[in-house]
Scaffold this motif. Structure first.
Motif, short mmCIF file in Angstrom:
data_model
loop_
_atom_site.label_atom_id
_atom_site.label_comp_id
_atom_site.label_asym_id
_atom_site.label_seq_id
_atom_site.Cartn_x
_atom_site.Cartn_y
_atom_site.Cartn_z
N PHE A 204 0.80 -1.22 0.00
CA PHE A 204 0.00 0.00 0.00
C PHE A 204 0.83 1.28 0.00
N THR A 205 2.11 1.19 0.33
CA THR A 205 2.94 2.40 0.45
C THR A 205 4.07 2.47 -0.58
N LEU A 206 4.18 1.49 -1.46
CA LEU A 206 5.24 1.48 -2.48
C LEU A 206 4.99 2.57 -3.51
N GLU A 207 5.98 3.42 -3.68
CA GLU A 207 5.91 4.51 -4.64
C GLU A 207 6.77 4.16 -5.85
N ASP A 208 6.40 4.68 -6.99
CA ASP A 208 7.21 4.52 -8.19
C ASP A 208 7.82 5.87 -8.50
N GLY A 209 9.05 6.08 -8.04
CA GLY A 209 9.69 7.37 -8.18
C GLY A 209 10.50 7.53 -9.45
N GLY A 210 10.47 6.56 -10.34
CA GLY A 210 11.31 6.62 -11.52
C GLY A 210 10.70 7.40 -12.68
N ASP A 211 9.44 7.77 -12.56
CA ASP A 211 8.77 8.49 -13.63
C ASP A 211 8.67 9.97 -13.29
N SER A 212 8.39 10.76 -14.30
CA SER A 212 8.23 12.19 -14.06
C SER A 212 6.83 12.59 -14.51
N PRO A 213 5.95 12.98 -13.67
CA PRO A 213 6.07 13.03 -12.22
C PRO A 213 5.99 11.62 -11.64
N PRO A 214 6.52 11.44 -10.43
CA PRO A 214 6.51 10.10 -9.84
C PRO A 214 5.09 9.62 -9.56
N PHE A 215 4.87 8.32 -9.79
CA PHE A 215 3.57 7.73 -9.48
C PHE A 215 3.51 7.51 -7.98
N GLY A 216 2.37 7.81 -7.40
CA GLY A 216 2.21 7.66 -5.96
C GLY A 216 1.88 6.24 -5.55
N SER A 217 1.89 6.03 -4.26
CA SER A 217 1.49 4.74 -3.70
C SER A 217 -0.03 4.65 -3.70
N VAL A 218 -0.55 3.53 -3.27
CA VAL A 218 -2.00 3.37 -3.16
C VAL A 218 -2.54 4.41 -2.20
N PHE A 219 -1.92 4.54 -1.03
CA PHE A 219 -2.42 5.48 -0.03
C PHE A 219 -2.31 6.93 -0.49
N THR B 142 -2.35 7.89 -3.65
CA THR B 142 -3.32 8.01 -4.74
C THR B 142 -4.72 8.21 -4.18
N TRP B 143 -5.03 7.53 -3.11
CA TRP B 143 -6.33 7.68 -2.46
C TRP B 143 -6.44 9.00 -1.69
N GLY B 144 -5.32 9.69 -1.50
CA GLY B 144 -5.34 10.95 -0.78
C GLY B 144 -5.24 10.81 0.73
N TRP B 145 -4.86 9.63 1.21
CA TRP B 145 -4.78 9.39 2.64
C TRP B 145 -3.50 9.95 3.25
N MET B 146 -2.44 10.08 2.46
CA MET B 146 -1.17 10.60 2.97
C MET B 146 -0.35 11.14 1.81
N SER B 147 0.65 11.92 2.17
CA SER B 147 1.53 12.49 1.15
C SER B 147 2.49 11.43 0.62
N SER B 148 3.10 11.72 -0.50
CA SER B 148 4.09 10.81 -1.07
C SER B 148 5.28 10.64 -0.15
N GLU B 149 5.69 11.70 0.53
CA GLU B 149 6.83 11.63 1.45
C GLU B 149 6.52 10.72 2.63
N ALA B 150 5.32 10.86 3.20
CA ALA B 150 4.93 10.01 4.32
C ALA B 150 4.83 8.55 3.88
N SER B 151 4.28 8.34 2.69
CA SER B 151 4.16 6.99 2.16
C SER B 151 5.53 6.35 1.96
N SER B 152 6.48 7.12 1.44
CA SER B 152 7.84 6.61 1.24
C SER B 152 8.50 6.27 2.57
N SER B 153 8.27 7.10 3.58
CA SER B 153 8.85 6.84 4.90
C SER B 153 8.27 5.58 5.52
N ILE B 154 6.97 5.42 5.41
CA ILE B 154 6.33 4.21 5.95
C ILE B 154 6.80 2.98 5.19
N PHE B 155 6.97 3.11 3.88
CA PHE B 155 7.48 1.99 3.09
C PHE B 155 8.87 1.58 3.57
#
Length: 161
Positions: free
Chosen positions: A92-107, A109-122
C-alpha cells in the motif's frame, strides 16, 4: 487468535512467498495506483524474494516436534505474521519514483497521505519485513535444533518413538 499450535501458518507459509510478493509488485494496480517502472523492477527482483522467503518453510520441514504436532512454533508464527503484515503495508505504500512526475502509492493516490509520508512508511515496513524474515529463519533453525536435542520439553514435544 491463538498463536500456539497455529496450523494456519503451517499452510500459509507455503503460499505467502508467491502471493505476497505478487501483491507487493502488482497489488498497487489492483487498488488504483499506477504501476510504472516499479512493476518491471519487481518482476526481476520478485523471484529472488520468493526464493528467500521459502528458506524458512523448508527449514521448518525438518522440525520433528512441529511436524508431529502438525503445527509450527510460537516464535516462528509471530515472526511470520510480522513479515506478512509488513509486506502488506509495503504493497500500500510502495511509490514509483522513476517516472516524471513520480507515481504515488496506493495510499497517496487515495489521498490518505503524502508521497513523502508513504515513502517513509514503506522504508520502515521494508526494514520490519527484512527483520521478520531473518526472525523466521532464525526461529525455524532454533526449532529444528530444539527438536533434535530430545531432552527439552516444549509445547509441541511428543514422546520419542
Amino acid at each position: 487468535m491463538n498463536f500456539s499450535g497455529n496450523r494456519f501458518v503451517r499452510v500459509f507459509h507455503w503460499i505467502a512467498p508467491v502471493l505476497l510478493t505478487f501483491l507487493v509488485v502488482f497489488g498497487r494496480g489492483f487498488f488504483g495506483a499506477p504501476m510504472g517502472w516499479m512493476a518491471l523492477i519487481g518482476m526481476f527482483v520478485g523471484p529472488f524474494v520468493i526464493i528467500a522467503m521459502y528458506i524458512a518453510p523448508i527449514v521448518v520441514v525438518f522440525d520433528r516436534d512441529a511436524k508431529a504436532a502438525r503445527s509450527t512454533r510460537l516464535f516462528y508464527d509471530i515472526a511470520s505474521w510480522v513479515t506478512w503484515a509488513a509486506l502488506l503495508v509495503m504493497m500500500f505504500t510502495l511509490e514509483d519514483g522513476g517516472d516524471s512526475p513520480p507515481f504515488g502509492s496506493v495510499f497517496s493516490t487515495w489521498g490518505w497521505m503524502s508521497s513523502e509520508a508513504s515513502s517513509s512508511i514503506f522504508a520502515v515496513a521494508l526494514i520490519i519485513a527484512f527483520l521478520g524474515w531473518v526472525g523466521t529463519i532464525t526461529t525455524a533453525i532454533i526449532g529444528v535444533v530444539d527438536s533434535r536435542q530430545g531432552g527439552r520439553i516444549s509445547t509441541t514435544t511428543v514422546s520419542p518413538r
